[in-house]
Design a protein around this motif. Structure first.
Motif, mmCIF file in Angstrom:
data_model
loop_
_atom_site.group_PDB
_atom_site.id
_atom_site.type_symbol
_atom_site.label_atom_id
_atom_site.label_comp_id
_atom_site.label_asym_id
_atom_site.label_seq_id
_atom_site.Cartn_x
_atom_site.Cartn_y
_atom_site.Cartn_z
ATOM 1 N N ARG A 218 0.834 -1.202 0.000
ATOM 2 C CA ARG A 218 0.000 0.000 0.000
ATOM 3 C C ARG A 218 0.866 1.248 0.000
ATOM 4 O O ARG A 218 0.884 2.017 0.968
ATOM 5 N N PRO A 219 1.569 1.461 -1.125
ATOM 6 C CA PRO A 219 2.463 2.615 -1.224
ATOM 7 C C PRO A 219 1.738 3.921 -0.935
ATOM 8 O O PRO A 219 0.592 4.101 -1.346
ATOM 9 N N PHE A 220 2.419 4.794 -0.211
ATOM 10 C CA PHE A 220 1.974 6.158 0.101
ATOM 11 C C PHE A 220 0.814 6.205 1.100
ATOM 12 O O PHE A 220 0.381 7.274 1.498
ATOM 13 N N ASP A 221 0.301 5.038 1.513
ATOM 14 C CA ASP A 221 -0.789 5.014 2.489
ATOM 15 C C ASP A 221 -0.204 5.203 3.899
ATOM 16 O O ASP A 221 0.914 4.782 4.176
ATOM 17 N N LYS A 222 -0.984 5.780 4.781
ATOM 18 C CA LYS A 222 -0.440 6.070 6.115
ATOM 19 C C LYS A 222 -0.193 4.786 6.914
ATOM 20 O O LYS A 222 0.629 4.777 7.826
ATOM 21 N N ASP A 223 -0.885 3.703 6.577
ATOM 22 C CA ASP A 223 -0.696 2.444 7.304
ATOM 23 C C ASP A 223 0.238 1.454 6.601
ATOM 24 O O ASP A 223 0.240 0.271 6.938
ATOM 25 N N ARG A 224 1.016 1.927 5.673
ATOM 26 C CA ARG A 224 1.953 1.001 4.999
ATOM 27 C C ARG A 224 2.993 0.527 6.009
ATOM 28 O O ARG A 224 3.403 1.285 6.896
ATOM 29 N N ASP A 225 3.422 -0.732 5.873
ATOM 30 C CA ASP A 225 4.369 -1.251 6.876
ATOM 31 C C ASP A 225 5.508 -2.053 6.256
ATOM 32 O O ASP A 225 6.131 -2.867 6.924
ATOM 33 N N GLY A 226 5.770 -1.843 4.976
ATOM 34 C CA GLY A 226 6.890 -2.557 4.359
ATOM 35 C C GLY A 226 6.516 -3.032 2.972
ATOM 36 O O GLY A 226 5.357 -2.931 2.564
ATOM 37 N N PHE A 227 7.508 -3.571 2.255
ATOM 38 C CA PHE A 227 7.194 -4.044 0.902
ATOM 39 C C PHE A 227 6.838 -5.524 0.908
ATOM 40 O O PHE A 227 6.974 -6.204 1.928
ATOM 41 N N VAL A 228 6.313 -5.984 -0.212
ATOM 42 C CA VAL A 228 5.967 -7.392 -0.401
ATOM 43 C C VAL A 228 6.894 -7.935 -1.488
ATOM 44 O O VAL A 228 7.026 -7.328 -2.550
ATOM 45 N N LYS A 333 4.154 -1.407 -7.858
ATOM 46 C CA LYS A 333 4.356 -2.366 -6.760
ATOM 47 C C LYS A 333 3.116 -2.538 -5.889
ATOM 48 O O LYS A 333 3.009 -3.515 -5.149
ATOM 49 N N SER A 334 2.167 -1.582 -5.947
ATOM 50 C CA SER A 334 0.945 -1.758 -5.159
ATOM 51 C C SER A 334 0.198 -3.017 -5.593
ATOM 52 O O SER A 334 -0.544 -3.596 -4.819
ATOM 53 N N GLU A 357 -0.331 4.741 -24.758
ATOM 54 C CA GLU A 357 -1.799 4.709 -24.793
ATOM 55 C C GLU A 357 -2.457 5.873 -24.063
ATOM 56 O O GLU A 357 -3.687 5.926 -23.967
ATOM 57 N N ASP A 358 -1.638 6.789 -23.508
ATOM 58 C CA ASP A 358 -2.195 7.920 -22.745
ATOM 59 C C ASP A 358 -3.149 7.441 -21.642
ATOM 60 O O ASP A 358 -4.295 7.892 -21.525
ATOM 61 N N LYS A 359 -2.626 6.520 -20.842
ATOM 62 C CA LYS A 359 -3.416 5.918 -19.756
ATOM 63 C C LYS A 359 -2.466 5.561 -18.636
ATOM 64 O O LYS A 359 -1.394 5.035 -18.915
ATOM 65 N N VAL A 360 -2.854 5.824 -17.391
ATOM 66 C CA VAL A 360 -2.003 5.341 -16.300
ATOM 67 C C VAL A 360 -2.793 4.402 -15.395
ATOM 68 O O VAL A 360 -3.998 4.576 -15.205
ATOM 69 N N HIS A 361 -2.087 3.422 -14.880
ATOM 70 C CA HIS A 361 -2.739 2.493 -13.959
ATOM 71 C C HIS A 361 -2.827 3.150 -12.582
ATOM 72 O O HIS A 361 -2.079 4.088 -12.290
ATOM 73 N N PRO A 362 -3.718 2.668 -11.720
ATOM 74 C CA PRO A 362 -3.845 3.269 -10.386
ATOM 75 C C PRO A 362 -2.766 2.774 -9.420
ATOM 76 O O PRO A 362 -2.050 1.816 -9.713
ATOM 77 N N THR A 363 -2.691 3.422 -8.272
ATOM 78 C CA THR A 363 -1.980 2.893 -7.112
ATOM 79 C C THR A 363 -3.066 2.297 -6.225
ATOM 80 O O THR A 363 -3.937 3.028 -5.740
ATOM 81 N N TYR A 377 -1.322 10.413 -6.399
ATOM 82 C CA TYR A 377 -0.875 9.033 -6.644
ATOM 83 C C TYR A 377 -1.910 8.176 -7.378
ATOM 84 O O TYR A 377 -1.791 6.958 -7.404
ATOM 85 N N VAL A 378 -2.942 8.798 -7.915
ATOM 86 C CA VAL A 378 -3.945 8.102 -8.729
ATOM 87 C C VAL A 378 -4.569 6.914 -7.970
ATOM 88 O O VAL A 378 -4.464 5.761 -8.393
ATOM 89 N N PRO A 379 -5.202 7.195 -6.838
ATOM 90 C CA PRO A 379 -5.730 6.096 -6.016
ATOM 91 C C PRO A 379 -7.070 5.536 -6.491
ATOM 92 O O PRO A 379 -7.472 4.458 -6.048
ATOM 93 N N ASP A 380 -7.773 6.266 -7.380
ATOM 94 C CA ASP A 380 -9.167 5.905 -7.683
ATOM 95 C C ASP A 380 -9.364 5.253 -9.039
ATOM 96 O O ASP A 380 -10.296 5.573 -9.767
ATOM 97 N N GLY A 381 -8.511 4.360 -9.401
ATOM 98 C CA GLY A 381 -8.694 3.671 -10.678
ATOM 99 C C GLY A 381 -7.841 4.272 -11.783
ATOM 100 O O GLY A 381 -7.280 5.372 -11.632
ATOM 101 N N ALA A 382 -7.756 3.533 -12.889
ATOM 102 C CA ALA A 382 -6.928 3.965 -14.014
ATOM 103 C C ALA A 382 -7.411 5.314 -14.531
ATOM 104 O O ALA A 382 -8.565 5.690 -14.340
ATOM 105 N N ARG A 383 -6.511 6.039 -15.179
ATOM 106 C CA ARG A 383 -6.860 7.379 -15.642
ATOM 107 C C ARG A 383 -6.416 7.566 -17.096
ATOM 108 O O ARG A 383 -5.309 7.215 -17.471
ATOM 109 N N ASP A 384 -7.314 8.115 -17.899
ATOM 110 C CA ASP A 384 -6.941 8.520 -19.258
ATOM 111 C C ASP A 384 -6.360 9.922 -19.176
ATOM 112 O O ASP A 384 -7.005 10.819 -18.621
#
Lengths: 411, 80
Positions: A218-228, A333-334, A357-363, A377-384
């Motif tokens: 959960r990158p950039f989230d306040k409760d993140r606790d390490g990588f996977v 990595k999310s 494709e002028d599109k980014v995936h979400p975090t 950080y684009v948390p709400d779904g992919a974005r055109d």
């Protein structure tokens, strides 16, 4: 000046074993993290990882060869095969000395290392004669050259979690300076092994959210606790522009710049001032002749560790100034965890597809942002969105920073 | 162990380690020339033989065991 374009892509990832599936699942925000199945992790503090699923080794690897390859090398060959076929690169008419390979790994054949060490404890005579050539980080680069008859420059740059970013960056420079016309570049990693998970877990680098694996990265989230820990491979075909044109190759994007710096601060912790990370971003902009406000998208290193995400955010602000607040920033990595030495490559592939494709995936899993992580950080779904220029950040233990800048290909 | 029993086990090891067709594994077959092994393959093969038969093959002997038949003969003598 020689220009370098991308003409082929290949991946093996926890959310797709081909580029199309990977990209669709990234856009859909699919989680790739689950319980470890590779070994019994019941007495480990970390029981979760992002494993590659439903993977069949390619038929170009014979059963005999298969027994003599570490998993990371098998991933590399599969991703290279997809990329080479995608680029429709036929070696027959090529000068083999103009086609090179730059495939890296952070650790190499770790599973094999562990198993052979068990044999060593029985007796030194039981260690496989194939142990050394199967385990070394550079074996995947050598193996790909052997399979496709590529005799150009060939070596592996190692920088932990930035390995494949450096490997691709250096391959880009090799083509630019005229030492090769085509480079097969990227990285592979298979670190879901007992020794590796125990080592990273005891560093306190990993998420211990064992009860909710799908929410652990959960990158950039306040409760993140390490990588996977993740596994897989990403391979790109980089090609000199005129060479690609002569073959009529399709072009995904153009690599515009690569910069590398070191923190010179601490082996594992990033420099809290983010000076060297931001310098790498500024340097890549300078080298590419791109202004900070022309960057529309950043594929972050975004590991989900408390330190990385906070300090990377500082680095972006230092490098881009007020424009940092207008850039879309996402962490691959999310969804797929941290592929260590393969991370830079699979993330650059996501960046290239975004630009094309002028599109980014979400975090994903960014439910409540850390107050110190206050960018988009684009948390709400992919974005055109229109993307002129994008960068991919990669940072590795040892304080290694690599940044690659890409754009659409325009004549 | 009879020579036939030794032969069966040796042939099984060769098929497994070298990934060759069983019909190619004749007593006269040379590991490198006929069965496509390289030098590391032959080392691994003889390690498999040592493990299966619980014997130690000294390096100076190992160098001479170039064919399927020679391995079987060596073991038959050693285990008799």
């Amino acid at each position: 000046m020689r220009r370098v374009v991308v003409t082929g892509l290949g991946v093996v990832t926890p959310i797709g074993n081909d580029v199309r599936t990977y990209w669709q699942n990234l856009l859909a925000g699919k989680n790739g993290v689950g319980y470890i199945t590779r070994f019994d992790a019941s007495n480990f503090s970390v029981k979760i990882a992002a494993e590659v699923r439903d993977f069949d080794p390619p038929s170009i690897i014979s059963p005999k060869q298969l027994r003599r390859m570490d998993l990371f090398n098998i991933f590399a060959v599969q991703a290279a095969k997809e990329a080479i076929e995608d680029a429709q690169l036929n070696m027959e008419p090529e000068n083999p000395y103009r086609v090179g390979v730059s495939i890296s790994s952070g650790i190499g054949g770790l599973e094999l290392w562990e198993k052979q060490h068990m044999r060593l404890l029985e007796s030194p005579t039981k260690v496989s004669p194939f142990f050394i050539p199967m385990m070394i980080v550079n074996v995947a680069s050598g193996d790909v050259a052997i399979r496709w008859g590529m005799k150009g420059p060939n070596y592996s740059v190692v920088s932990a979690c930035a390995s494949s970013a450096h490997a691709i960056g250096e391959a880009f420079e090799l083509i630019k300076r005229g030492d090769a016309d085509v480079m097969i570049a990227g990285g592979a990693e298979a670190p879901v092994t007992p020794l590796s998970i125990a080592g990273f877990a005891n560093m306190k680098a990993l998420s211990t959210r064992n009860d909710e694996p799908e929410k652990a990265s959960r990158p950039f989230d306040k409760d993140r606790d390490g990588f996977v820990v993740g596994e897989g491979a990403g391979i790109l075909v980089l090609e000199e522009l005129d060479h690609a044109r002569r073959r009529g190759a399709k072009i995904y994007a153009e690599i515009r710049g690569y910069a590398a710096t070191a923190d010179a601060y601490h082996v594992t912790a990033p420099d809290p001032t983010a000076e060297s990370q931001s310098y790498a971003i500024k340097r890549v902009l300078d080298k590419a002749g791109v202004k900070p406000d022309e960057i529309d998208y950043i594929n972050a290193h975004g590991t989900s560790t408390p330190l990385n995400d906070k300090i990377e955010t500082i680095a972006v602000k230092k490098a881009l100034g007020d424009h940092a607040y207008k850039v879309a920033i996402t962490s691959t990595k999310s969804m797929i965890g941290h592929l260590l030495g393969a991370a830079g490559a699979v993330e650059l592939i996501a960046t290239i597809l975004s630009v094309k494709e002028d599109k980014v995936h979400p975090t994903i899993n960014l439910e409540e942002p850390d107050p110190e992580c206050d960018l988009d950080y684009v948390p709400d779904g992919a974005r055109d969105m229109e993307i002129r220029y994008a960068i991919s950040n990669s940072f590795g233990f040892g304080g290694h920073n690599a940044v690659i800048l890409v754009s659409k290909h325009e004549e | 162990m009879t020579r036939d029993e030794i032969k069966q086990k040796v042939v099984d090891i060769i098929i497994e380690k070298l990934g060759v067709d069983p019909s190619a594994v004749t007593e006269g077959a040379h590991f490198i020339k006929d069965l496509g092994a390289d030098s590391l393959d032959t080392v691994e093969l003889l390690m498999g033989v040592e493990e299966t038969f619980n014997v130690e093959i000294p390096d100076e002997e190992a160098g001479k065991l170039e064919t399927v038949g020679k391995v079987i003969d060596y073991l038959a003598q050693k285990l008799s």
